[in-house]
Write a protein that holds these residues in place. Sequence first.
Motif, PDB file in Angstrom:
ATOM      1  N   PHE A  89       0.826  -1.218   0.000  1.00 46.92           N
ATOM      2  CA  PHE A  89       0.000   0.000   0.000  1.00 46.92           C
ATOM      3  C   PHE A  89       0.859   1.266   0.000  1.00 46.92           C
ATOM      4  O   PHE A  89       0.342   2.370  -0.027  1.00 46.92           O
ATOM      5  CB  PHE A  89      -0.923   0.018   1.227  1.00 46.92           C
ATOM      6  N   CYS A  90       2.174   1.107   0.058  1.00 48.52           N
ATOM      7  CA  CYS A  90       3.052   2.258   0.313  1.00 48.52           C
ATOM      8  C   CYS A  90       3.721   2.760  -0.973  1.00 48.52           C
ATOM      9  O   CYS A  90       4.371   1.991  -1.683  1.00 48.52           O
ATOM     10  CB  CYS A  90       4.123   1.853   1.332  1.00 48.52           C
TER      11      CYS A  90
ATOM     12  N   HIS B 245       6.460  15.644  13.552  1.00 45.90           N
ATOM     13  CA  HIS B 245       5.974  14.262  13.424  1.00 45.90           C
ATOM     14  C   HIS B 245       7.028  13.498  12.596  1.00 45.90           C
ATOM     15  O   HIS B 245       7.206  13.773  11.415  1.00 45.90           O
ATOM     16  CB  HIS B 245       4.610  14.307  12.715  1.00 45.90           C
TER      17      HIS B 245
ATOM     18  N   LYS C 121       6.985  13.834  18.122  1.00 46.72           N
ATOM     19  CA  LYS C 121       6.058  12.687  18.027  1.00 46.72           C
ATOM     20  C   LYS C 121       6.700  11.748  17.020  1.00 46.72           C
ATOM     21  O   LYS C 121       6.648  12.006  15.819  1.00 46.72           O
ATOM     22  CB  LYS C 121       4.693  13.198  17.553  1.00 46.72           C
TER      23      LYS C 121
ATOM     24  N   PRO D 274       3.250   8.436  17.285  1.00 45.48           N
ATOM     25  CA  PRO D 274       2.143   8.595  16.343  1.00 45.48           C
ATOM     26  C   PRO D 274       1.396   7.260  16.195  1.00 45.48           C
ATOM     27  O   PRO D 274       1.827   6.240  16.726  1.00 45.48           O
ATOM     28  CB  PRO D 274       2.845   8.980  15.044  1.00 45.48           C
ATOM     29  N   GLY D 275       0.302   7.300  15.444  1.00 47.45           N
ATOM     30  CA  GLY D 275      -0.555   6.107  15.388  1.00 47.45           C
ATOM     31  C   GLY D 275      -0.298   5.180  14.223  1.00 47.45           C
ATOM     32  O   GLY D 275      -1.051   4.214  14.027  1.00 47.45           O
ATOM     33  N   GLY D 276       0.747   5.438  13.430  1.00 40.10           N
ATOM     34  CA  GLY D 276       0.958   4.668  12.204  1.00 40.10           C
ATOM     35  C   GLY D 276       1.318   3.203  12.431  1.00 40.10           C
ATOM     36  O   GLY D 276       1.568   2.775  13.555  1.00 40.10           O
ATOM     37  N   GLY D 277       1.311   2.473  11.318  1.00 39.54           N
ATOM     38  CA  GLY D 277       1.702   1.063  11.356  1.00 39.54           C
ATOM     39  C   GLY D 277       0.575   0.139  11.764  1.00 39.54           C
ATOM     40  O   GLY D 277       0.740  -1.079  11.765  1.00 39.54           O
TER      41      GLY D 277
ATOM     42  N   LEU E 232      -7.322   6.502   8.174  1.00 44.26           N
ATOM     43  CA  LEU E 232      -6.528   6.942   7.020  1.00 44.26           C
ATOM     44  C   LEU E 232      -7.090   6.334   5.734  1.00 44.26           C
ATOM     45  O   LEU E 232      -7.075   5.109   5.558  1.00 44.26           O
ATOM     46  CB  LEU E 232      -5.064   6.513   7.195  1.00 44.26           C
TER      47      LEU E 232
ATOM     48  N   HIS F  55      -4.786   5.762  -0.439  1.00 43.49           N
ATOM     49  CA  HIS F  55      -4.488   6.437  -1.715  1.00 43.49           C
ATOM     50  C   HIS F  55      -3.713   5.458  -2.591  1.00 43.49           C
ATOM     51  O   HIS F  55      -2.572   5.133  -2.267  1.00 43.49           O
ATOM     52  CB  HIS F  55      -3.634   7.683  -1.473  1.00 43.49           C
TER      53      HIS F  55
ATOM     54  N   LYS G 287      -9.643  12.326  14.585  1.00 43.30           N
ATOM     55  CA  LYS G 287      -9.030  13.316  13.697  1.00 43.30           C
ATOM     56  C   LYS G 287      -9.479  13.125  12.244  1.00 43.30           C
ATOM     57  O   LYS G 287      -9.453  12.006  11.728  1.00 43.30           O
ATOM     58  CB  LYS G 287      -7.507  13.134  13.768  1.00 43.30           C
TER      59      LYS G 287
END
Length: 380
Positions: free
Chosen positions: A74-75, A110, A141, A175-178, A252, A255, A290
């Motif tokens: 996805f990246c 961030h 962060k 942060p909230g990623g991953g 999220l 994209h 958010k």
Amino acid sequence: MTAKSTLDDIRKKVADQQRLSLEDGLFLYRNDTPLQAVGELANIVRERISGNVTYYNINTHLNPTNICVYRCNFCAFRADLREERGYAMGDEEILQRGQEATDNGCTEVHIVGGLHHQKDYEWYLNIVRLLNDAFPQLHLKAWTSVEINWFEFLTKKNVRQILEDMVEVGLGSLPGGGAEIFHPEIRDQICEHKADTGKWFETHRTAHQLGINTNATMLYGHIENEFHRIDHLMRLREQQDETGGFQTFIPLAFHPENTGLSHLKKPSALLDLRTIAVSRLMLDNFPHIKAYWIMLGIGTAQTALSYGADDLDGTVRHELIYHDAGATTPEEVSVAKLEELIREAGREPIERDTLYNQVIRDPSDPSKWEAGEKLASTLP
Ligand code: V47
């Protein structure tokens, strides 16, 4: 057997501040459950927690390297070691970014990036140390659980030791990623090799135990379905009951451009709004939801402020992860524009720092600031 959900039952539960079930969540995601009704319910909860306020911050992103050992499909941001677009920043560039952030009145940097094949733990530790030593007022962060897990692999230390090292050199929060999608049916297909769901939770649980606040995300609108999303939200809700350290949930929107899933369509604005609203309703123990305008687009983010969201993220300089994947939003918006967008949506803007203290600016020099009072959120 669990009772079948109806909109009336869910309305009653929301009025009585009762917890929604998995069945309720699935019902709220059905196309024949009117989005307007789901939004109205989410708005009740949002206003109960945050009143008429919408939070934003002045922040910048720092992606120290895009070179990554993993190939999550996805990246679009990652690069191979020898690829021309691959980069890794030196100390000077990192310090320059810190200076730019300070001059622009940022309260937060961030920091996330790739897992570079040739950079050791000290390289990552040094990024936090450098910025904190030179710009102690900036809140750092930094690092998703995927990076923390990589540091474990590099050092053979455990999560607690890594987090303690990072706090010692200046880390402020995670942060909230991953998080992507926790359910293994999907996770195994989109990021098979990287930090698994158990590791993601171990990292956030340990952070909360150490008094470090964290965020949580969910990457939606690719190959997952409603069940996987509700399962994701319920796992987060359970963890929050236990440790209480999550501040903000950020859905999220996927994209697809330049990714291994480029054959997929971008999620619609309707799915974006429904996901914000369902998240607000299911995550009854999260203070903030958010609407990340960078990925939603400004119009949908503004609308989301009446569908459960109470935070817009920030001015966001130097964002690459979404822009590499085809986001067409501007790379930064000004404070005046953010405040105008919030007021146009009928809400009152409040600048917050990363830990939701009100930011007080010096009127004669707005790049100077201090943290004011902790902003109230009234979770039941
Ligand atoms: O984990 C990567 C996502 C995340 C794509 O904590 C993509 O305040 C969509 O976590 N399409 C990193 N999403 C960004 C992140 C974040 C963003 C804003 C605020 C906060 C916060 C955290 O970005 C990754 C992944 O889920 N991502 N590629 C893509 N093509």
